[in-house]
Design an enzyme around this catalytic site. Structure first.
Site, PDB file in Angstrom:
ATOM      1  N   GLY A  24       0.994  -1.291   0.001  1.00  0.00           N
ATOM      2  CA  GLY A  24       0.124  -0.150   0.206  1.00  0.00           C
ATOM      3  C   GLY A  24       0.836   1.304   0.007  1.00  0.00           C
ATOM      4  O   GLY A  24       1.667   1.389   0.862  1.00  0.00           O
ATOM      5  N   ASP A  71       5.608  -4.549   6.133  1.00  0.00           N
ATOM      6  CA  ASP A  71       6.183  -5.881   6.594  1.00  0.00           C
ATOM      7  C   ASP A  71       6.170  -7.128   5.535  1.00  0.00           C
ATOM      8  O   ASP A  71       7.360  -7.657   5.291  1.00  0.00           O
ATOM      9  CB  ASP A  71       5.260  -6.291   7.677  1.00  0.00           C
ATOM     10  CG  ASP A  71       5.744  -7.300   8.373  1.00  0.00           C
ATOM     11  OD1 ASP A  71       6.944  -7.496   9.174  1.00  0.00           O
ATOM     12  OD2 ASP A  71       5.014  -8.428   8.668  1.00  0.00           O
ATOM     13  N   LYS A  87     -23.046  17.457  26.618  1.00  0.00           N
ATOM     14  CA  LYS A  87     -22.345  17.315  25.312  1.00  0.00           C
ATOM     15  C   LYS A  87     -23.260  17.266  24.256  1.00  0.00           C
ATOM     16  O   LYS A  87     -24.289  16.443  24.221  1.00  0.00           O
ATOM     17  CB  LYS A  87     -21.299  16.072  25.325  1.00  0.00           C
ATOM     18  CG  LYS A  87     -20.267  16.178  26.206  1.00  0.00           C
ATOM     19  CD  LYS A  87     -19.144  15.367  25.979  1.00  0.00           C
ATOM     20  CE  LYS A  87     -18.518  15.481  24.656  1.00  0.00           C
ATOM     21  NZ  LYS A  87     -17.233  14.770  24.369  1.00  0.00           N
ATOM     22  N   LYS A  88     -22.813  17.870  23.288  1.00  0.00           N
ATOM     23  CA  LYS A  88     -23.668  18.207  22.060  1.00  0.00           C
ATOM     24  C   LYS A  88     -23.538  17.004  20.841  1.00  0.00           C
ATOM     25  O   LYS A  88     -24.389  16.798  20.211  1.00  0.00           O
ATOM     26  CB  LYS A  88     -23.637  19.315  21.490  1.00  0.00           C
ATOM     27  CG  LYS A  88     -23.934  20.581  22.142  1.00  0.00           C
ATOM     28  CD  LYS A  88     -25.395  20.793  22.416  1.00  0.00           C
ATOM     29  CE  LYS A  88     -25.887  21.578  23.398  1.00  0.00           C
ATOM     30  NZ  LYS A  88     -26.817  21.040  24.239  1.00  0.00           N
ATOM     31  N   ARG A 145      -5.282  -1.825   9.074  1.00  0.00           N
ATOM     32  CA  ARG A 145      -5.142  -3.508   8.864  1.00  0.00           C
ATOM     33  C   ARG A 145      -5.599  -4.115  10.229  1.00  0.00           C
ATOM     34  O   ARG A 145      -6.469  -3.728  10.936  1.00  0.00           O
ATOM     35  CB  ARG A 145      -3.936  -3.882   8.344  1.00  0.00           C
ATOM     36  CG  ARG A 145      -4.164  -5.236   7.598  1.00  0.00           C
ATOM     37  CD  ARG A 145      -2.682  -5.616   6.966  1.00  0.00           C
ATOM     38  NE  ARG A 145      -2.368  -4.664   5.929  1.00  0.00           N
ATOM     39  CZ  ARG A 145      -2.972  -4.912   4.518  1.00  0.00           C
ATOM     40  NH1 ARG A 145      -3.566  -6.127   4.406  1.00  0.00           N
ATOM     41  NH2 ARG A 145      -2.503  -4.164   3.568  1.00  0.00           N
ATOM     42  N   ASP A 195       2.532  -0.197  11.526  1.00  0.00           N
ATOM     43  CA  ASP A 195       2.355  -1.570  12.073  1.00  0.00           C
ATOM     44  C   ASP A 195       3.841  -2.561  11.779  1.00  0.00           C
ATOM     45  O   ASP A 195       3.684  -3.749  12.055  1.00  0.00           O
ATOM     46  CB  ASP A 195       1.390  -2.208  11.746  1.00  0.00           C
ATOM     47  CG  ASP A 195       1.510  -2.632  10.165  1.00  0.00           C
ATOM     48  OD1 ASP A 195       2.400  -2.058   9.719  1.00  0.00           O
ATOM     49  OD2 ASP A 195       0.634  -3.316   9.532  1.00  0.00           O
ATOM     50  N   THR A 215       4.427   2.810   5.385  1.00  0.00           N
ATOM     51  CA  THR A 215       2.925   2.211   5.578  1.00  0.00           C
ATOM     52  C   THR A 215       2.310   3.165   6.576  1.00  0.00           C
ATOM     53  O   THR A 215       2.737   3.630   7.446  1.00  0.00           O
ATOM     54  CB  THR A 215       2.756   0.797   5.775  1.00  0.00           C
ATOM     55  OG1 THR A 215       1.411   0.566   6.090  1.00  0.00           O
ATOM     56  CG2 THR A 215       3.755   0.495   7.289  1.00  0.00           C
ATOM     57  N   ARG A 262     -17.172  16.851  13.359  1.00  0.00           N
ATOM     58  CA  ARG A 262     -17.472  17.485  14.488  1.00  0.00           C
ATOM     59  C   ARG A 262     -18.385  18.574  14.567  1.00  0.00           C
ATOM     60  O   ARG A 262     -19.525  18.704  15.042  1.00  0.00           O
ATOM     61  CB  ARG A 262     -16.448  17.950  15.210  1.00  0.00           C
ATOM     62  CG  ARG A 262     -15.863  17.451  16.340  1.00  0.00           C
ATOM     63  CD  ARG A 262     -14.547  17.926  17.206  1.00  0.00           C
ATOM     64  NE  ARG A 262     -13.904  17.127  17.722  1.00  0.00           N
ATOM     65  CZ  ARG A 262     -14.264  17.023  18.996  1.00  0.00           C
ATOM     66  NH1 ARG A 262     -15.297  17.074  19.366  1.00  0.00           N
ATOM     67  NH2 ARG A 262     -13.411  16.131  19.479  1.00  0.00           N
ATOM     68  N   ALA A 308     -11.662  11.882  21.209  1.00  0.00           N
ATOM     69  CA  ALA A 308     -12.841  10.906  20.742  1.00  0.00           C
ATOM     70  C   ALA A 308     -13.209  10.510  22.196  1.00  0.00           C
ATOM     71  O   ALA A 308     -12.614  10.335  23.266  1.00  0.00           O
ATOM     72  CB  ALA A 308     -12.412   9.973  19.977  1.00  0.00           C
ATOM     73  N   ASP A 327      -0.026   2.421   8.261  1.00  0.00           N
ATOM     74  CA  ASP A 327      -0.333   1.687   9.378  1.00  0.00           C
ATOM     75  C   ASP A 327       0.426   1.683  10.580  1.00  0.00           C
ATOM     76  O   ASP A 327       0.017   1.428  11.799  1.00  0.00           O
ATOM     77  CB  ASP A 327      -0.387   0.347   8.974  1.00  0.00           C
ATOM     78  CG  ASP A 327      -1.579  -0.001   7.967  1.00  0.00           C
ATOM     79  OD1 ASP A 327      -2.470   0.809   7.693  1.00  0.00           O
ATOM     80  OD2 ASP A 327      -1.669  -1.058   7.443  1.00  0.00           O
ATOM     81  N   VAL A 332      16.906   8.553  -1.528  1.00  0.00           N
ATOM     82  CA  VAL A 332      17.734   7.300  -1.753  1.00  0.00           C
ATOM     83  C   VAL A 332      18.336   7.755  -3.103  1.00  0.00           C
ATOM     84  O   VAL A 332      19.821   7.632  -3.414  1.00  0.00           O
ATOM     85  CB  VAL A 332      17.034   5.935  -2.054  1.00  0.00           C
ATOM     86  CG1 VAL A 332      17.681   5.141  -2.786  1.00  0.00           C
ATOM     87  CG2 VAL A 332      16.292   5.527  -1.005  1.00  0.00           C
ATOM     88  N   ARG A 335       0.958  -5.060  -4.712  1.00  0.00           N
ATOM     89  CA  ARG A 335       1.258  -6.096  -4.033  1.00  0.00           C
ATOM     90  C   ARG A 335       1.497  -7.411  -5.181  1.00  0.00           C
ATOM     91  O   ARG A 335       0.748  -7.905  -5.847  1.00  0.00           O
ATOM     92  CB  ARG A 335      -0.038  -6.455  -3.027  1.00  0.00           C
ATOM     93  CG  ARG A 335      -0.370  -5.334  -2.382  1.00  0.00           C
ATOM     94  CD  ARG A 335      -1.562  -5.605  -1.411  1.00  0.00           C
ATOM     95  NE  ARG A 335      -2.130  -4.357  -0.932  1.00  0.00           N
ATOM     96  CZ  ARG A 335      -1.701  -3.501   0.008  1.00  0.00           C
ATOM     97  NH1 ARG A 335      -0.712  -3.965   0.686  1.00  0.00           N
ATOM     98  NH2 ARG A 335      -2.726  -2.785   0.588  1.00  0.00           N
ATOM     99  N   GLU A 344     -10.299  -0.307  11.705  1.00  0.00           N
ATOM    100  CA  GLU A 344     -10.670  -1.519  10.975  1.00  0.00           C
ATOM    101  C   GLU A 344     -10.439  -2.915  11.283  1.00  0.00           C
ATOM    102  O   GLU A 344     -11.377  -3.795  10.920  1.00  0.00           O
ATOM    103  CB  GLU A 344     -10.347  -1.366   9.540  1.00  0.00           C
ATOM    104  CG  GLU A 344      -8.818  -1.319   9.198  1.00  0.00           C
ATOM    105  CD  GLU A 344      -8.293  -1.420   7.679  1.00  0.00           C
ATOM    106  OE1 GLU A 344      -9.143  -1.653   6.918  1.00  0.00           O
ATOM    107  OE2 GLU A 344      -7.149  -1.235   7.451  1.00  0.00           O
TER     108      GLU A 344
HETATM  109  O1  F6P Z   1      -1.580  -1.098   4.564  1.00  0.00           O
HETATM  110  C1  F6P Z   1      -2.035   0.086   4.460  1.00  0.00           C
HETATM  111  C2  F6P Z   1      -3.531  -0.141   3.991  1.00  0.00           C
HETATM  112  O2  F6P Z   1      -4.089   1.184   3.793  1.00  0.00           O
HETATM  113  C3  F6P Z   1      -4.378  -0.729   5.270  1.00  0.00           C
HETATM  114  O3  F6P Z   1      -4.498   0.318   6.367  1.00  0.00           O
HETATM  115  C4  F6P Z   1      -5.733  -1.449   4.818  1.00  0.00           C
HETATM  116  O4  F6P Z   1      -6.198  -2.327   5.201  1.00  0.00           O
HETATM  117  C5  F6P Z   1      -5.148  -1.876   3.313  1.00  0.00           C
HETATM  118  O5  F6P Z   1      -3.750  -0.916   2.953  1.00  0.00           O
HETATM  119  C6  F6P Z   1      -6.004  -1.443   2.140  1.00  0.00           C
HETATM  120  O6  F6P Z   1      -5.554  -2.233   1.283  1.00  0.00           O
HETATM  121  P1  F6P Z   1      -5.803  -1.907  -0.517  1.00  0.00           P
HETATM  122  O7  F6P Z   1      -5.188  -0.467  -0.764  1.00  0.00           O
HETATM  123  O8  F6P Z   1      -5.287  -3.110  -1.285  1.00  0.00           O
HETATM  124  O9  F6P Z   1      -7.446  -1.875  -0.430  1.00  0.00           O
END
Ligand code: F6P
Length: 319
Positions: free
Chosen positions: A11, A103, A213-214, A171, A129, A125, A154, A186, A127, A23, A72, A222
């Site tokens: 992604g 990853d 609170k309004k 993800r 992650d 990324t 809001r 939030a 994420d 680079v 991918r 996700e």
């Molecule tokens: O890894 C980045 C990401 O945007 C995630 O947050 C999400 O779950 C996924 O890629 C969405 O993938 P795609 O662009 O293939 O729908």
């Protein structure tokens, strides 16, 4: 080392262009030739290579997406695909490869190093992650995009005194939800890394409305499941007027923040240094604001966890 290549995979993330630029320019600074590989690992297999001169990365530091395109690749997961990739790299007389991605992309890079071809990873990324690094390129921009969207939500949420459920990307990781949740005040943040009770979420909503609170904002990562389902449950349990917004790929686009541009520039430059020092089979990481190299195996052996102190603080402040 005379010629290196760079690709983006998985992604896309804002700041990937700044990393490519780094680079290329750092490579030229050291007298290296730099080649771009288009469309990630698919491009390696198809031999989709382009020379990257200094000018080819002009005017891209501020652009979202990736000028090298991304993919991918399923075919690269096969042994034949990996053989073909190494064959093309050798044909182009490339001595080392920089892979900018997540990853999964790093696992691909390691397939190359196991075949004796030097490769290093740069974490890109939204994420955040990737185990072994505090931050990834694109995360800061994505969080800023989310809070900009929630600020808008809001306004209308207050006007109509509604409860909003906002589903964000990540993800299987809750980092975007946690940071955006604290930054946007939030009421509740639902992430895969922490258990939640619907009763508690509903009680908190009731406390807030009693205080006058309004509106209320609930952020759902996700990885927890569908924001639409959570919204339906909350509506059933509270009877309150509820709306759901799924932010989706909006979070992946846009001009990178200053923080992401700086991170990408530092990380791209470090990747070139690692290749020059023959420190292959590593990813670039940032820990406590220091940019370092970390062995792929060390990173793969770690488990990513969002900064739970931020999650805990958001919970306290949303009392
Ligand atoms: O890894 C980045 C990401 O945007 C995630 O947050 C999400 O779950 C996924 O890629 C969405 O993938 P795609 O662009 O293939 O729908």
């Amino acid at each position: 080392m005379k010629r290196i290549a760079v690709l983006t995979s998985g992604g896309d993330a804002p700041g990937m262009n700044a990393a490519i630029r780094s680079v290329v320019r750092k490579g030229h600074h050291h007298g290296l030739e730099v080649v771009g590989v288009r469309r990630g690992y698919n491009g390696l297999i198809q031999g989709d290579f382009i020379p990257m001169e200094l000018g080819t990365v002009g005017d891209i530091i501020h652009r979202g997406g990736t000028v090298l395109y991304s993919a991918r690749s399923e075919i690269f997961k096969t042994s034949e695909g990996q053989d073909k990739a190494v064959e093309n790299l050798r044909k182009w007389k490339i001595d080392g490869l920089v892979v900018i991605g997540g990853d999964g992309s790093f696992r691909g890079a390691q397939k190359l190093t196991k075949r004796g071809f030097p490769a290093v990873g740069v974490p890109g990324t939204i994420d955040n992650d990737i185990p072994g690094t505090d931050f990834t390129i694109g995360f800061d921009t994505a969080v800023n995009t989310v809070i900009e969207c929630i600020d808008r939500i809001r306004d209308t949420a207050t006007s109509h005194e509604r409860t909003y459920i906002v589903e964000v990307m990540g993800r299987n990781a809750g980092d975007i939800a946690v940071w955006a949740g604290l930054a946007d005040g939030a009421e509740s943040i639902l992430i895969p890394e922490a258990p939640y009770q619907m009763n508690e979420i509903v009680d908190r909503l009731a406390r807030g409305s009693k205080r006058g609170k309004k509106h209320s904002i609930i952020i759902v990562a996700e990885g927890v499941g569908s924001g639409v389902d959570i919204g339906r449950q909350i509506k059933e349990m509270t009877g309150a007027e509820t709306r759901v917004t799924v932010l989706g790929h909006i979070q992946r686009g846009g001009s990178p923040t200053a923080s992401d541009r700086v991170l990408a520039s530092r990380m791209g430059a470090k990747a070139v240094d690692l290749l020059l020092e023959e420190q292959s089979d590593q990813m670039v990481a940032i820990r406590r604001n220091e940019v370092i190299g970390v062995d792929f195996d060390e990173a793969f052996g770690m488990k990513h966890q969002p900064d739970m102190s931020i999650y805990d603080l958001a919970e306290i402040l949303a009392i």
